[in-house]
Design a protein around this motif. Sequence first.
Motif, PDB file in Angstrom:
ATOM      1  N   ASP A  45       0.933  -1.193  -0.254  1.00  0.00           N
ATOM      2  CA  ASP A  45      -0.107   0.103  -0.007  1.00  0.00           C
ATOM      3  C   ASP A  45       0.573   1.353  -0.005  1.00  0.00           C
ATOM      4  O   ASP A  45       0.384   2.448  -0.332  1.00  0.00           O
ATOM      5  N   LEU A  46       2.072   1.123   0.403  1.00  0.00           N
ATOM      6  CA  LEU A  46       3.194   2.350   0.739  1.00  0.00           C
ATOM      7  C   LEU A  46       4.102   2.242  -0.534  1.00  0.00           C
ATOM      8  O   LEU A  46       5.144   3.146  -0.367  1.00  0.00           O
ATOM      9  N   SER A  47       3.934   1.409  -1.551  1.00  0.00           N
ATOM     10  CA  SER A  47       4.539   1.553  -2.723  1.00  0.00           C
ATOM     11  C   SER A  47       3.530   2.064  -3.742  1.00  0.00           C
ATOM     12  O   SER A  47       2.776   1.449  -4.386  1.00  0.00           O
ATOM     13  N   ILE A  48       3.849   3.320  -4.135  1.00  0.00           N
ATOM     14  CA  ILE A  48       2.781   4.166  -4.871  1.00  0.00           C
ATOM     15  C   ILE A  48       3.255   4.547  -6.427  1.00  0.00           C
ATOM     16  O   ILE A  48       4.350   5.356  -6.285  1.00  0.00           O
ATOM     17  N   VAL A  49       2.602   4.058  -7.153  1.00  0.00           N
ATOM     18  CA  VAL A  49       2.739   4.762  -8.578  1.00  0.00           C
ATOM     19  C   VAL A  49       2.012   5.728  -9.118  1.00  0.00           C
ATOM     20  O   VAL A  49       0.920   5.871  -8.842  1.00  0.00           O
ATOM     21  N   ALA A  50       2.615   6.462  -9.886  1.00  0.00           N
ATOM     22  CA  ALA A  50       1.885   7.427 -10.615  1.00  0.00           C
ATOM     23  C   ALA A  50       1.769   6.966 -12.066  1.00  0.00           C
ATOM     24  O   ALA A  50       2.817   6.634 -12.816  1.00  0.00           O
ATOM     25  N   GLU A  51       0.552   6.804 -12.651  1.00  0.00           N
ATOM     26  CA  GLU A  51       0.298   6.350 -13.970  1.00  0.00           C
ATOM     27  C   GLU A  51      -0.332   7.310 -14.834  1.00  0.00           C
ATOM     28  O   GLU A  51      -1.261   8.058 -14.183  1.00  0.00           O
ATOM     29  N   GLU A  52       0.155   7.431 -16.006  1.00  0.00           N
ATOM     30  CA  GLU A  52      -0.324   8.372 -16.915  1.00  0.00           C
ATOM     31  C   GLU A  52      -0.581   7.679 -18.188  1.00  0.00           C
ATOM     32  O   GLU A  52       0.401   6.997 -18.760  1.00  0.00           O
ATOM     33  N   ASP A  53      -1.919   7.609 -18.796  1.00  0.00           N
ATOM     34  CA  ASP A  53      -2.023   6.635 -20.061  1.00  0.00           C
ATOM     35  C   ASP A  53      -1.727   5.546 -20.103  1.00  0.00           C
ATOM     36  O   ASP A  53      -0.929   4.750 -20.962  1.00  0.00           O
ATOM     37  N   GLY A  54      -1.742   4.549 -18.822  1.00  0.00           N
ATOM     38  CA  GLY A  54      -1.348   3.325 -18.693  1.00  0.00           C
ATOM     39  C   GLY A  54       0.098   3.181 -18.503  1.00  0.00           C
ATOM     40  O   GLY A  54       0.643   1.930 -18.458  1.00  0.00           O
ATOM     41  N   ALA A  55       0.849   4.195 -18.543  1.00  0.00           N
ATOM     42  CA  ALA A  55       2.403   3.862 -18.277  1.00  0.00           C
ATOM     43  C   ALA A  55       2.694   4.544 -16.813  1.00  0.00           C
ATOM     44  O   ALA A  55       2.162   5.656 -16.452  1.00  0.00           O
ATOM     45  N   VAL A  56       3.788   4.121 -16.248  1.00  0.00           N
ATOM     46  CA  VAL A  56       4.213   4.267 -14.912  1.00  0.00           C
ATOM     47  C   VAL A  56       5.070   5.610 -15.112  1.00  0.00           C
ATOM     48  O   VAL A  56       6.203   5.370 -15.885  1.00  0.00           O
TER      49      VAL A  56
END
Length: 176
Positions: A45-56
Amino acid sequence: MSLLLRSERPDDAAEIARVATAAFGREDEALLVEAMRREPAFDPDLSIVAEEDGAVVGHVLFSRIFIVSPDGDRTPAIALAPVAVLPGRQNQGIGASLIEEGIRRCHRKGEKIIVVLGHPGYYPRFRFVPAKDHGITAPFDAPDAAFMVLALEPHALIGVAGTVEYPAPFLASTSP
Ligand SMILES: CC(C)(COP(=O)(O)OP(=O)(O)OC[C@H]1O[C@@H](n2cnc3c(N)ncnc32)[C@H](O)[C@@H]1OP(=O)(O)O)[C@@H](O)C(=O)NCCC(=O)NCCS
Protein backbone atom coordinates in the motif's frame (compact mmCIF):
# COMPACT_ATOMS: atom_id res chain seq x y z
CA MET A 1 -3.72 13.71 -19.46
CA SER A 2 -4.85 12.55 -16.06
CA LEU A 3 -2.60 11.18 -13.39
CA LEU A 4 -3.65 8.09 -11.45
CA LEU A 5 -2.02 7.41 -8.09
CA ARG A 6 -2.34 3.78 -7.03
CA SER A 7 -0.60 1.04 -5.07
CA GLU A 8 1.92 -0.95 -7.04
CA ARG A 9 0.85 -4.27 -8.54
CA PRO A 10 3.13 -7.27 -9.09
CA ASP A 11 3.28 -6.54 -12.84
CA ASP A 12 4.57 -2.98 -12.22
CA ALA A 13 8.02 -4.09 -11.06
CA ALA A 14 9.80 -3.68 -14.40
CA GLU A 15 8.27 -0.26 -15.07
CA ILE A 16 9.09 0.97 -11.57
CA ALA A 17 12.70 -0.14 -12.09
CA ARG A 18 12.79 1.67 -15.44
CA VAL A 19 11.52 4.93 -13.90
CA ALA A 20 13.94 4.76 -10.96
CA THR A 21 16.92 4.01 -13.21
CA ALA A 22 16.05 6.85 -15.58
CA ALA A 23 15.43 9.35 -12.74
CA PHE A 24 18.62 8.59 -10.82
CA GLY A 25 20.79 7.76 -13.82
CA ARG A 26 21.92 4.53 -12.15
CA GLU A 27 20.45 1.24 -10.96
CA ASP A 28 21.02 1.48 -7.18
CA GLU A 29 17.54 2.78 -6.31
CA ALA A 30 15.79 0.30 -8.62
CA LEU A 31 17.70 -2.54 -6.96
CA LEU A 32 16.82 -1.13 -3.53
CA VAL A 33 13.09 -1.24 -4.37
CA GLU A 34 13.43 -4.79 -5.69
CA ALA A 35 15.25 -5.93 -2.54
CA MET A 36 12.71 -4.18 -0.28
CA ARG A 37 9.82 -6.19 -1.76
CA ARG A 38 11.26 -9.25 0.01
CA GLU A 39 11.43 -7.51 3.41
CA PRO A 40 8.82 -7.56 6.20
CA ALA A 41 9.19 -3.76 6.28
CA PHE A 42 7.61 -3.59 2.80
CA ASP A 43 3.94 -2.62 2.57
CA PRO A 44 2.51 -2.72 -0.98
CA ASP A 45 0.00 0.00 0.00
CA LEU A 46 2.98 2.28 0.57
CA SER A 47 4.67 1.57 -2.76
CA ILE A 48 2.77 4.03 -4.90
CA VAL A 49 2.94 4.59 -8.63
CA ALA A 50 1.85 7.56 -10.70
CA GLU A 51 0.29 6.25 -13.89
CA GLU A 52 -0.49 8.28 -16.97
CA ASP A 53 -2.10 6.80 -20.07
CA GLY A 54 -1.34 3.32 -18.76
CA ALA A 55 2.38 4.00 -18.21
CA VAL A 56 4.21 4.43 -14.91
CA VAL A 57 5.77 7.93 -14.81
CA GLY A 58 6.64 8.09 -11.11
CA HIS A 59 7.05 5.96 -8.02
CA VAL A 60 7.56 6.42 -4.30
CA LEU A 61 8.26 3.88 -1.57
CA PHE A 62 7.58 4.27 2.15
CA SER A 63 9.04 1.49 4.35
CA ARG A 64 8.77 0.54 8.02
CA ILE A 65 11.78 1.43 10.16
CA PHE A 66 12.53 2.04 13.84
CA ILE A 67 14.07 4.90 15.75
CA VAL A 68 16.23 3.29 18.43
CA SER A 69 17.04 5.31 21.55
CA PRO A 70 20.37 4.99 23.39
CA ASP A 71 18.47 2.88 25.99
CA GLY A 72 17.25 0.54 23.25
CA ASP A 73 13.65 1.82 23.08
CA ARG A 74 12.32 1.19 19.58
CA THR A 75 9.81 3.64 18.11
CA PRO A 76 8.15 2.51 14.88
CA ALA A 77 8.42 5.00 12.03
CA ILE A 78 8.45 5.17 8.25
CA ALA A 79 11.22 6.00 5.77
CA LEU A 80 10.40 7.77 2.51
CA ALA A 81 12.79 6.54 -0.19
CA PRO A 82 13.27 6.43 -3.01
CA VAL A 83 11.02 8.78 -4.96
CA ALA A 84 11.51 9.01 -8.69
CA VAL A 85 9.81 10.76 -11.59
CA LEU A 86 10.68 10.15 -15.26
CA PRO A 87 13.10 12.89 -16.37
CA GLY A 88 10.71 14.18 -19.04
CA ARG A 89 7.92 14.56 -16.49
CA GLN A 90 9.82 16.23 -13.62
CA ASN A 91 8.86 19.62 -12.19
CA GLN A 92 5.17 19.11 -13.00
CA GLY A 93 4.00 18.20 -9.51
CA ILE A 94 4.12 14.41 -9.91
CA GLY A 95 6.70 13.94 -7.16
CA ALA A 96 4.69 16.15 -4.81
CA SER A 97 1.48 14.24 -5.60
CA LEU A 98 3.17 10.91 -4.85
CA ILE A 99 4.69 12.17 -1.61
CA GLU A 100 1.43 13.77 -0.43
CA GLU A 101 -0.51 10.60 -1.23
CA GLY A 102 2.05 8.52 0.68
CA ILE A 103 1.91 10.84 3.67
CA ARG A 104 -1.92 10.58 3.66
CA ARG A 105 -1.75 6.77 3.50
CA CYS A 106 0.78 6.63 6.36
CA HIS A 107 -1.47 8.87 8.44
CA ARG A 108 -4.50 6.67 7.71
CA LYS A 109 -2.54 3.61 8.80
CA GLY A 110 -1.83 5.28 12.13
CA GLU A 111 1.84 5.92 11.43
CA LYS A 112 3.23 8.87 13.39
CA ILE A 113 6.71 9.67 12.08
CA ILE A 114 8.33 9.74 8.63
CA VAL A 115 12.04 10.29 7.94
CA VAL A 116 13.68 11.15 4.66
CA LEU A 117 17.20 11.70 3.38
CA GLY A 118 16.79 14.15 0.57
CA HIS A 119 17.15 17.58 -0.92
CA PRO A 120 16.81 20.17 1.87
CA GLY A 121 15.17 22.51 -0.66
CA TYR A 122 12.40 20.06 -1.53
CA TYR A 123 11.03 18.30 1.55
CA PRO A 124 10.27 21.28 3.85
CA ARG A 125 7.24 22.00 1.61
CA PHE A 126 5.76 18.77 3.01
CA ARG A 127 6.60 20.03 6.55
CA PHE A 128 9.74 17.93 7.01
CA VAL A 129 12.24 19.55 9.40
CA PRO A 130 15.86 18.66 10.19
CA ALA A 131 15.81 15.42 12.21
CA LYS A 132 18.80 16.53 14.25
CA ASP A 133 16.63 19.25 15.84
CA HIS A 134 14.67 16.36 17.41
CA GLY A 135 17.70 14.28 18.35
CA ILE A 136 17.08 11.81 15.53
CA THR A 137 20.14 10.74 13.56
CA ALA A 138 20.95 8.56 10.56
CA PRO A 139 23.05 5.39 10.89
CA PHE A 140 25.28 6.69 8.08
CA ASP A 141 26.98 9.97 7.25
CA ALA A 142 24.41 12.48 6.07
CA PRO A 143 24.43 16.27 5.99
CA ASP A 144 22.32 17.56 8.90
CA ALA A 145 20.03 19.57 6.63
CA ALA A 146 19.34 16.58 4.36
CA PHE A 147 18.18 14.14 7.02
CA MET A 148 14.65 15.22 7.88
CA VAL A 149 11.65 14.14 9.89
CA LEU A 150 7.90 14.74 9.68
CA ALA A 151 5.56 14.32 12.64
CA LEU A 152 2.12 13.14 11.53
CA GLU A 153 0.61 14.07 14.89
CA PRO A 154 1.43 17.16 16.94
CA HIS A 155 3.19 15.31 19.77
CA ALA A 156 4.59 12.42 17.77
CA LEU A 157 8.22 13.40 18.34
CA ILE A 158 8.01 14.14 22.03
CA GLY A 159 10.23 11.71 23.92
CA VAL A 160 11.51 10.17 20.68
CA ALA A 161 15.23 10.43 19.97
CA GLY A 162 17.84 8.07 18.68
CA THR A 163 19.26 6.53 15.55
CA VAL A 164 17.19 5.24 12.67
CA GLU A 165 17.39 1.50 12.04
CA TYR A 166 16.78 0.75 8.36
CA PRO A 167 16.02 -2.61 6.77
CA ALA A 168 19.21 -4.21 5.45
CA PRO A 169 18.73 -3.30 1.75
CA PHE A 170 18.96 0.39 2.63
CA LEU A 171 22.37 -0.03 4.18
CA ALA A 172 23.67 -1.76 1.07
CA SER A 173 22.37 1.14 -1.02
CA THR A 174 24.27 4.38 -1.37
CA SER A 175 21.27 6.66 -0.84
CA PRO A 176 18.48 5.71 1.55
C1 LIG B 1 13.07 14.81 -6.89
C2 LIG B 1 11.87 14.40 -7.74
C3 LIG B 1 11.28 13.09 -7.22
C4 LIG B 1 10.81 15.50 -7.62
O1 LIG B 1 9.70 15.14 -8.38
P1 LIG B 1 9.08 16.21 -9.41
O2 LIG B 1 7.80 15.67 -9.91
O3 LIG B 1 10.11 16.56 -10.41
O4 LIG B 1 8.88 17.45 -8.42
P2 LIG B 1 7.63 18.40 -8.24
O5 LIG B 1 7.11 18.80 -9.57
O6 LIG B 1 6.71 17.83 -7.25
O7 LIG B 1 8.33 19.61 -7.53
C5 LIG B 1 9.21 20.41 -8.28
C6 LIG B 1 10.15 21.05 -7.32
O8 LIG B 1 11.13 20.09 -6.93
C7 LIG B 1 12.38 20.69 -7.01
N1 LIG B 1 13.39 19.68 -7.28
C8 LIG B 1 13.36 18.74 -8.23
N2 LIG B 1 14.52 18.05 -8.21
C9 LIG B 1 15.27 18.60 -7.23
C10 LIG B 1 16.57 18.36 -6.75
N3 LIG B 1 17.35 17.40 -7.28
N4 LIG B 1 17.02 19.13 -5.72
C11 LIG B 1 16.22 20.09 -5.18
N5 LIG B 1 15.00 20.39 -5.62
C12 LIG B 1 14.54 19.63 -6.63
C13 LIG B 1 12.26 21.63 -8.18
O9 LIG B 1 13.24 22.63 -8.13
C14 LIG B 1 10.89 22.23 -7.96
O10 LIG B 1 10.96 23.24 -6.98
P3 LIG B 1 9.95 24.49 -6.99
O11 LIG B 1 8.57 23.92 -6.84
O12 LIG B 1 10.39 25.28 -5.81
O13 LIG B 1 10.17 25.13 -8.32
C15 LIG B 1 12.24 14.22 -9.22
O14 LIG B 1 12.75 15.43 -9.71
C16 LIG B 1 13.25 13.11 -9.48
O15 LIG B 1 12.87 11.99 -9.76
N6 LIG B 1 14.55 13.45 -9.42
C17 LIG B 1 15.59 12.48 -9.66
C18 LIG B 1 15.65 11.46 -8.57
C19 LIG B 1 15.82 12.10 -7.20
O16 LIG B 1 16.67 12.97 -7.00
N7 LIG B 1 14.96 11.63 -6.24
C20 LIG B 1 14.87 12.20 -4.91
C21 LIG B 1 15.94 11.77 -4.01
S1 LIG B 1 15.72 12.66 -2.49
